[in-house]
Motif scaffolding. Structure first.
Motif, PDB file in Angstrom:
ATOM      1  N   ALA A   1       0.754  -1.417   0.049  1.00 26.63           N
ATOM      2  CA  ALA A   1      -0.019   0.014  -0.007  1.00 26.63           C
ATOM      3  C   ALA A   1       0.827   1.261  -0.194  1.00 26.63           C
ATOM      4  O   ALA A   1       0.513   2.344  -0.326  1.00 26.63           O
ATOM      5  CB  ALA A   1      -1.102   0.124   1.304  1.00 26.63           C
ATOM      6  N   ASP A   2       2.130   1.329   0.450  1.00 28.40           N
ATOM      7  CA  ASP A   2       2.961   2.421   0.439  1.00 28.40           C
ATOM      8  C   ASP A   2       3.550   2.670  -0.961  1.00 28.40           C
ATOM      9  O   ASP A   2       4.619   3.584  -0.869  1.00 28.40           O
ATOM     10  CB  ASP A   2       4.120   1.990   1.420  1.00 28.40           C
ATOM     11  N   ARG A   3       3.465   1.867  -1.844  1.00 24.60           N
ATOM     12  CA  ARG A   3       4.427   1.998  -3.121  1.00 24.60           C
ATOM     13  C   ARG A   3       3.850   3.383  -3.855  1.00 24.60           C
ATOM     14  O   ARG A   3       2.569   3.781  -3.773  1.00 24.60           O
ATOM     15  CB  ARG A   3       3.896   0.707  -4.086  1.00 24.60           C
ATOM     16  N   LYS A   4       4.575   3.725  -4.380  1.00 24.45           N
ATOM     17  CA  LYS A   4       4.355   5.053  -5.265  1.00 24.45           C
ATOM     18  C   LYS A   4       4.700   4.848  -6.725  1.00 24.45           C
ATOM     19  O   LYS A   4       4.340   5.740  -7.468  1.00 24.45           O
ATOM     20  CB  LYS A   4       5.190   6.098  -4.675  1.00 24.45           C
ATOM     21  N   PHE A   5       5.414   3.929  -7.333  1.00 25.37           N
ATOM     22  CA  PHE A   5       5.792   3.754  -8.567  1.00 25.37           C
ATOM     23  C   PHE A   5       4.928   2.582  -9.247  1.00 25.37           C
ATOM     24  O   PHE A   5       5.102   1.339  -9.087  1.00 25.37           O
ATOM     25  CB  PHE A   5       7.304   3.259  -8.505  1.00 25.37           C
ATOM     26  N   HIS A   6       3.766   2.862  -9.872  1.00 23.48           N
ATOM     27  CA  HIS A   6       2.893   1.980 -10.259  1.00 23.48           C
ATOM     28  C   HIS A   6       2.793   2.108 -11.647  1.00 23.48           C
ATOM     29  O   HIS A   6       1.677   1.476 -12.254  1.00 23.48           O
ATOM     30  CB  HIS A   6       1.407   2.303  -9.706  1.00 23.48           C
ATOM     31  N   TRP A   7       3.587   2.647 -12.523  1.00 22.16           N
ATOM     32  CA  TRP A   7       3.171   2.376 -13.999  1.00 22.16           C
ATOM     33  C   TRP A   7       3.440   1.076 -14.556  1.00 22.16           C
ATOM     34  O   TRP A   7       4.131   0.128 -14.121  1.00 22.16           O
ATOM     35  CB  TRP A   7       4.359   3.480 -14.811  1.00 22.16           C
ATOM     36  N   PRO A   8       2.802   0.764 -15.772  1.00 24.21           N
ATOM     37  CA  PRO A   8       2.809  -0.566 -16.306  1.00 24.21           C
ATOM     38  C   PRO A   8       4.127  -1.031 -16.803  1.00 24.21           C
ATOM     39  O   PRO A   8       4.776   0.031 -17.510  1.00 24.21           O
ATOM     40  CB  PRO A   8       1.602  -0.751 -17.245  1.00 24.21           C
ATOM     41  N   ARG A   9       4.429  -2.193 -16.963  1.00 20.50           N
ATOM     42  CA  ARG A   9       5.632  -2.653 -17.542  1.00 20.50           C
ATOM     43  C   ARG A   9       4.994  -3.465 -18.754  1.00 20.50           C
ATOM     44  O   ARG A   9       4.497  -4.575 -18.596  1.00 20.50           O
ATOM     45  CB  ARG A   9       6.619  -3.595 -16.768  1.00 20.50           C
ATOM     46  N   THR A  10       5.227  -3.154 -19.997  1.00 23.73           N
ATOM     47  CA  THR A  10       4.719  -3.720 -21.048  1.00 23.73           C
ATOM     48  C   THR A  10       6.028  -4.336 -22.072  1.00 23.73           C
ATOM     49  O   THR A  10       6.974  -3.432 -21.867  1.00 23.73           O
ATOM     50  CB  THR A  10       3.722  -3.169 -21.974  1.00 23.73           C
ATOM     51  N   ASP A  11       5.632  -4.938 -23.252  1.00 23.62           N
ATOM     52  CA  ASP A  11       6.794  -5.160 -24.133  1.00 23.62           C
ATOM     53  C   ASP A  11       6.938  -3.844 -24.970  1.00 23.62           C
ATOM     54  O   ASP A  11       8.168  -3.540 -25.371  1.00 23.62           O
ATOM     55  CB  ASP A  11       6.328  -6.344 -24.954  1.00 23.62           C
TER      56      ASP A  11
ATOM     57  N   ASN B   1       6.634  -0.539 -23.846  1.00 25.98           N
ATOM     58  CA  ASN B   1       7.237   0.582 -23.113  1.00 25.98           C
ATOM     59  C   ASN B   1       8.437   0.099 -22.522  1.00 25.98           C
ATOM     60  O   ASN B   1       9.275   0.947 -21.903  1.00 25.98           O
ATOM     61  CB  ASN B   1       6.306   1.320 -22.102  1.00 25.98           C
ATOM     62  N   LYS B   2       8.852  -1.430 -22.471  1.00 24.32           N
ATOM     63  CA  LYS B   2      10.246  -1.792 -21.833  1.00 24.32           C
ATOM     64  C   LYS B   2      10.134  -1.293 -20.471  1.00 24.32           C
ATOM     65  O   LYS B   2      11.421  -1.026 -19.972  1.00 24.32           O
ATOM     66  CB  LYS B   2      11.253  -1.505 -22.602  1.00 24.32           C
ATOM     67  N   GLY B   3       9.401  -0.740 -19.819  1.00 22.74           N
ATOM     68  CA  GLY B   3       9.414  -0.601 -18.373  1.00 22.74           C
ATOM     69  C   GLY B   3       9.407   0.846 -18.185  1.00 22.74           C
ATOM     70  O   GLY B   3       9.780   1.407 -17.139  1.00 22.74           O
ATOM     71  N   ARG B   4       9.318   1.719 -19.219  1.00 27.30           N
ATOM     72  CA  ARG B   4       9.841   3.106 -19.054  1.00 27.30           C
ATOM     73  C   ARG B   4       8.806   3.885 -18.292  1.00 27.30           C
ATOM     74  O   ARG B   4       7.443   3.684 -18.560  1.00 27.30           O
ATOM     75  CB  ARG B   4       9.807   3.868 -20.522  1.00 27.30           C
ATOM     76  N   ARG B   5       9.054   4.595 -17.332  1.00 26.90           N
ATOM     77  CA  ARG B   5       8.333   5.473 -16.639  1.00 26.90           C
ATOM     78  C   ARG B   5       7.385   6.586 -17.656  1.00 26.90           C
ATOM     79  O   ARG B   5       8.389   7.289 -18.170  1.00 26.90           O
ATOM     80  CB  ARG B   5       9.000   6.284 -15.518  1.00 26.90           C
ATOM     81  N   PRO B   6       6.419   6.445 -17.597  1.00 23.48           N
ATOM     82  CA  PRO B   6       5.731   7.669 -18.286  1.00 23.48           C
ATOM     83  C   PRO B   6       6.182   8.978 -17.886  1.00 23.48           C
ATOM     84  O   PRO B   6       6.398   9.300 -17.206  1.00 23.48           O
ATOM     85  CB  PRO B   6       4.063   7.331 -18.106  1.00 23.48           C
ATOM     86  N   ASP B   7       6.074   9.665 -18.976  1.00 21.77           N
ATOM     87  CA  ASP B   7       6.447  11.164 -18.882  1.00 21.77           C
ATOM     88  C   ASP B   7       5.662  12.101 -17.850  1.00 21.77           C
ATOM     89  O   ASP B   7       6.154  13.106 -17.278  1.00 21.77           O
ATOM     90  CB  ASP B   7       6.536  11.967 -20.441  1.00 21.77           C
ATOM     91  N   ASP B   8       4.364  11.597 -17.745  1.00 23.01           N
ATOM     92  CA  ASP B   8       3.375  12.409 -16.708  1.00 23.01           C
ATOM     93  C   ASP B   8       3.625  11.819 -15.487  1.00 23.01           C
ATOM     94  O   ASP B   8       2.867  12.257 -14.613  1.00 23.01           O
ATOM     95  CB  ASP B   8       2.091  12.445 -17.357  1.00 23.01           C
ATOM     96  N   HIS B   9       4.273  10.842 -15.223  1.00 21.29           N
ATOM     97  CA  HIS B   9       4.524  10.267 -13.800  1.00 21.29           C
ATOM     98  C   HIS B   9       5.301  11.238 -12.891  1.00 21.29           C
ATOM     99  O   HIS B   9       6.400  11.686 -13.520  1.00 21.29           O
ATOM    100  CB  HIS B   9       4.901   8.705 -13.848  1.00 21.29           C
ATOM    101  N   PRO B  10       4.853  11.445 -11.795  1.00 29.27           N
ATOM    102  CA  PRO B  10       5.798  12.214 -10.942  1.00 29.27           C
ATOM    103  C   PRO B  10       7.039  11.801 -10.840  1.00 29.27           C
ATOM    104  O   PRO B  10       7.208  10.567 -10.750  1.00 29.27           O
ATOM    105  CB  PRO B  10       4.957  12.254  -9.728  1.00 29.27           C
ATOM    106  N   GLY B  11       8.181  12.613 -10.670  1.00 25.01           N
ATOM    107  CA  GLY B  11       9.561  12.322 -10.150  1.00 25.01           C
ATOM    108  C   GLY B  11       9.703  12.229  -8.757  1.00 25.01           C
ATOM    109  O   GLY B  11       8.813  12.428  -8.107  1.00 25.01           O
ATOM    110  N   LEU B  12      10.894  12.058  -8.275  1.00 23.80           N
ATOM    111  CA  LEU B  12      11.218  11.928  -6.996  1.00 23.80           C
ATOM    112  C   LEU B  12      10.869  13.323  -6.240  1.00 23.80           C
ATOM    113  O   LEU B  12      10.201  13.015  -5.025  1.00 23.80           O
ATOM    114  CB  LEU B  12      12.823  11.774  -6.631  1.00 23.80           C
ATOM    115  N   SER B  13      11.059  14.440  -6.491  1.00 25.71           N
ATOM    116  CA  SER B  13      10.689  15.650  -5.792  1.00 25.71           C
ATOM    117  C   SER B  13       9.138  15.930  -5.732  1.00 25.71           C
ATOM    118  O   SER B  13       8.642  16.173  -4.569  1.00 25.71           O
ATOM    119  CB  SER B  13      11.272  16.642  -6.603  1.00 25.71           C
TER     120      SER B  13
END
Length: 159
Positions: free
Chosen positions: A131-141, A143-155
């Motif tokens: 439940a504490d996870r913050k990194f939820h983007w899908p991993r598909t063939d 996108n090769k696991g790439r974080r989407p551009d609109d996903h928040p960064g660390l800051s």
């Protein structure tokens, strides 16, 4: 083989280099990741000291067998000349289903062709609940696991 952007780095090219590294690591493809490093690249990863692409590939293969559902975000901390410092966090779980968020800092040194010749990484693991996870983007063939551009960064995530 040149790997742009090339040093000397500025704010834009340092951020590009960090994002390219993040994308490669999120692919979880040891051979692909190793190509960004010089053939004799030296690493300190936690308490392990290695040298060369074959050792890098072997370390990454072990890493991603242990660190399942790995998702990473990197952020530039500082840069100058042929050096970039980044901070990062990644989430993963072990084979028992225990989730972790690993926080770390890396110092990178590049050769004139843009290949990393030295990597120093300090990393700490923190147990988290799913439940504490913050990194939820899908991993598909696709996108090769790439974080989407609109996903928040660390800051933006407060990390």
């Amino acid at each position: 083989m040149a790997r742009p952007p090339l040093p000397p780095f500025n704010a834009e090219t340092a951020a590009q280099k960090a994002r390219l590294a993040e994308d490669a690591w999120n692919s979880r493809d040891p051979a692909k990741v190793a190509l960004a490093y010089t053939p004799d690249s030296r690493w300190r990863n936690r308490a392990e000291f290695i040298e060369g692409r074959p050792a890098i590939e072997a370390l990454l293969e072990r890493k991603w067998q242990r660190e399942m559902d790995y998702r990473l975000i990197k952020e530039v901390w500082a840069y100058t000349g042929n050096h970039i410092a980044v901070r990062f966090a990644y989430e993963w779980h072990d084979d028992s289903g225990q989730w972790y968020r690993s926080h770390g800092n890396e110092q990178w040194e590049f050769d004139a062709e843009g290949l990393m010749q030295r990597r120093e990484a300090s990393i700490n693991d923190v147990r988290i609940t799913e439940a504490d996870r913050k990194f939820h983007w899908p991993r598909t063939d696709e996108n090769k696991g790439r974080r989407p551009d609109d996903h928040p960064g660390l800051s933006e995530l407060g990390l």
